[in-house]
Design a protein around this motif. Structure first.
Motif, short mmCIF file in Angstrom:
data_model
loop_
_atom_site.label_atom_id
_atom_site.label_comp_id
_atom_site.label_asym_id
_atom_site.label_seq_id
_atom_site.Cartn_x
_atom_site.Cartn_y
_atom_site.Cartn_z
N UNK A 56 0.88 -1.17 0.00
CA UNK A 56 0.00 0.00 0.00
C UNK A 56 0.90 1.21 0.00
N UNK A 71 0.84 5.10 -0.68
CA UNK A 71 -0.01 6.27 -0.93
C UNK A 71 0.86 7.50 -1.13
N UNK A 105 6.46 13.17 -0.33
CA UNK A 105 6.62 12.01 0.55
C UNK A 105 5.75 10.86 0.06
N UNK A 106 5.92 9.72 0.69
CA UNK A 106 5.10 8.55 0.37
C UNK A 106 4.80 7.82 1.68
N UNK A 107 3.58 7.32 1.78
CA UNK A 107 3.18 6.52 2.94
C UNK A 107 3.33 5.07 2.52
N UNK A 108 4.33 4.41 3.08
CA UNK A 108 4.62 3.02 2.70
C UNK A 108 4.06 2.07 3.73
N UNK A 109 3.16 1.23 3.31
CA UNK A 109 2.57 0.25 4.22
C UNK A 109 2.30 -1.02 3.42
N UNK A 162 -3.45 10.70 -2.80
CA UNK A 162 -4.32 11.32 -1.81
C UNK A 162 -3.92 12.78 -1.65
N UNK A 197 -1.39 13.35 1.91
CA UNK A 197 0.03 13.00 1.92
C UNK A 197 0.82 14.21 1.39
N UNK A 198 1.89 14.58 2.08
CA UNK A 198 2.72 15.70 1.63
C UNK A 198 3.32 15.34 0.26
#
Lengths: 295, 295
Positions: free
Chosen positions: B42, B44, B91-95, B83, B87-88
């Motif tokens: 995931x 984002x 950057x990336x939200x890694x999940x 998103x 999300x800045x």
């Protein structure tokens, strides 16, 4: 949308957003014939203070739990990381994952049985679901009353956008229990009606009926000056899910959908031919190469 | 950290961050005796332009694939939503999530066999892993050379923080194949060594050995003026994983860890008594109520 639409002391709408999130997950799982067993949550915030708004946190938890229950799944747990600098402080990244079981294994639906002559039964959406929100939000910024703009049906634009995504699990379960010969199922999400040709094989998907789209789609189309092609190519336009099966079983889907509280329409046919979606009432067609999704 | 530490045209470090993410997922799965089968991603972003930095995207994909392979799991797919506003942009939200199988079912490890007299074998970490980064990043902002500050061991602070998290899967698989009587396993992540008392039961966990922490922990402690209690209560301090089993099997864990390329130490004992962790060489103790995690 919920943050912007919420009035002081008013409803947070995070129960509805929770259902949107769970629906995005389990609706994707059930198209292969799996019933969800466990849903896990991944809620990332940029500032742990997000969680201190108790009304909002409580709505989120209640809505998530209710959507899991409606899906017949346990809420397995999850992770709520604080990602400073990645997530904007007053927002939350809502995601999750689910595990389902296909049992008996004959319930597996991959599209390999899809055949010319199959019916395409469309199931109603509850509105925009969770796709196309970037454009929808931009339009709110441009409208004088923003999310409080009244739509033709009397609802406000914000209220309409926040209508929780339908969970199609109850319907799909009843289709499987009725032992219908399901050839394919698909969610109409990003890429709108182009998703109707998501199966691997080359077929021509001819739609001879379109449901009346909810008022928010009319609003989006007018405000953005979008064509019908833009709209049907990117939004669900009132139909959130499609079931493909032998044409003589289409009426049963409509009946079982009604029993599950959902409108459904025997709206199209699968024909031989190069991959494309044709929407006859709108004079539209989308060729196979316009759908950039992984098969 | 990777974004800030990267020099123009230099390494992106996203292969290492990918391993961190996969490690956080599968290391959590294996503690119950499950071997990971499928890992889903995931990712984002706040702006789809994030993905147009090809070196970075390619490193992320390669690192994720390699970590899945090292874990013996297939990379099942995933979701990469954009998103906007959540999300800045850079950057990336890694999940992600993983599914594992416990087979045979006797491999299930829940901690119910944990008993007074058991050994606690600590396995080395590779450094900070992915916990305590908020403080670690703040300290970089305060240091004149930031992430390029040299540590006592010659590495730069950024390089040290980016050392990829160990995957403990190979070790745990070998412990199971050797049919060791595993009573409990835990990752030492957030809450640092307080995690050693994560099992449900009330026991006193007495550690009579501490490994030498990596140089980045010394740097963090000095720069932040933290006490040993702060450090052991929040960081792994050189030990990322713990295995609990009958004391006469501890040496075998050390040996199998060595074969898997990991240092390990027979470092403590489980004793009767109210829940607490005692770190004798540091004169520290943490009471049960200092660990606020769900059982």
């Amino acid at each position: 949308v919920a943050n912007a639409f919420r009035t002081k002391g008013g409803k947070s709408y995070y129960d509805q957003i929770a259902q949107d999130t769970v629906a995005m997950i389990v609706n994707d799982l059930i198209v292969v014939g799996a019933l969800p067993q466990v849903v896990n949550a991944y809620w990332a915030v940029g500032d742990s203070a997000w969680l201190s708004d108790e009304a909002r946190s409580s709505d989120l938890i209640k809505g998530w739990a209710a959507a899991c229950q409606e899906s017949g799944a346990a809420w397995g747990g999850g992770e709520t990381p604080t990602l400073v600098g990645t997530i904007a402080p007053d927002t939350i990244d809502l995601a999750g994952s689910a595990i389902g079981i296909i049992n008996p294994k004959e319930r597996l639906v991959l599209g390999d049985k899809l055949a010319a002559g199959d019916a395409i039964v469309l199931i109603e959406s509850s509105g925009i679901h969770a796709n196309g929100l970037t454009l929808a939000r931009k339009l709110a910024d441009q409208a004088p009353d923003g999310y409080h703009t009244k739509l033709a049906d009397g609802r406000s634009y914000g209220q309409a956008l926040l209508a929780p995504t339908h969970l199609y699990i109850k319907l799909v379960r009843s289709l499987m229990e009725a032992k219908l010969d399901l050839h394919y199922m698909v969610n109409i999400t990003g890429h709108g009606w182009r998703k109707l040709m998501r199966a691997n094989q080359d077929f021509k998907y001819v739609m001879n009926f379109v449901p009346k789209p909810q008022a928010e789609f009319d609003f989006i189309q007018k405000q953005s000056g979008s064509s019908d092609e833009d709209m049907y190519g990117n939004f669900n336009m009132g139909a959130g899910f499609a079931v493909y099966l032998p044409a003589n079983q289409a009426a049963q889907v409509v009946k079982l959908a009604k029993a599950a509280g959902l409108k459904a329409w025997d709206a199209g046919r699968v024909l031989s031919g190069p991959k494309q979606v044709v929407i006859e009432p709108k004079g539209l067609s989308f060729s196979g190469d316009s759908l950039g999704v992984r098969s």
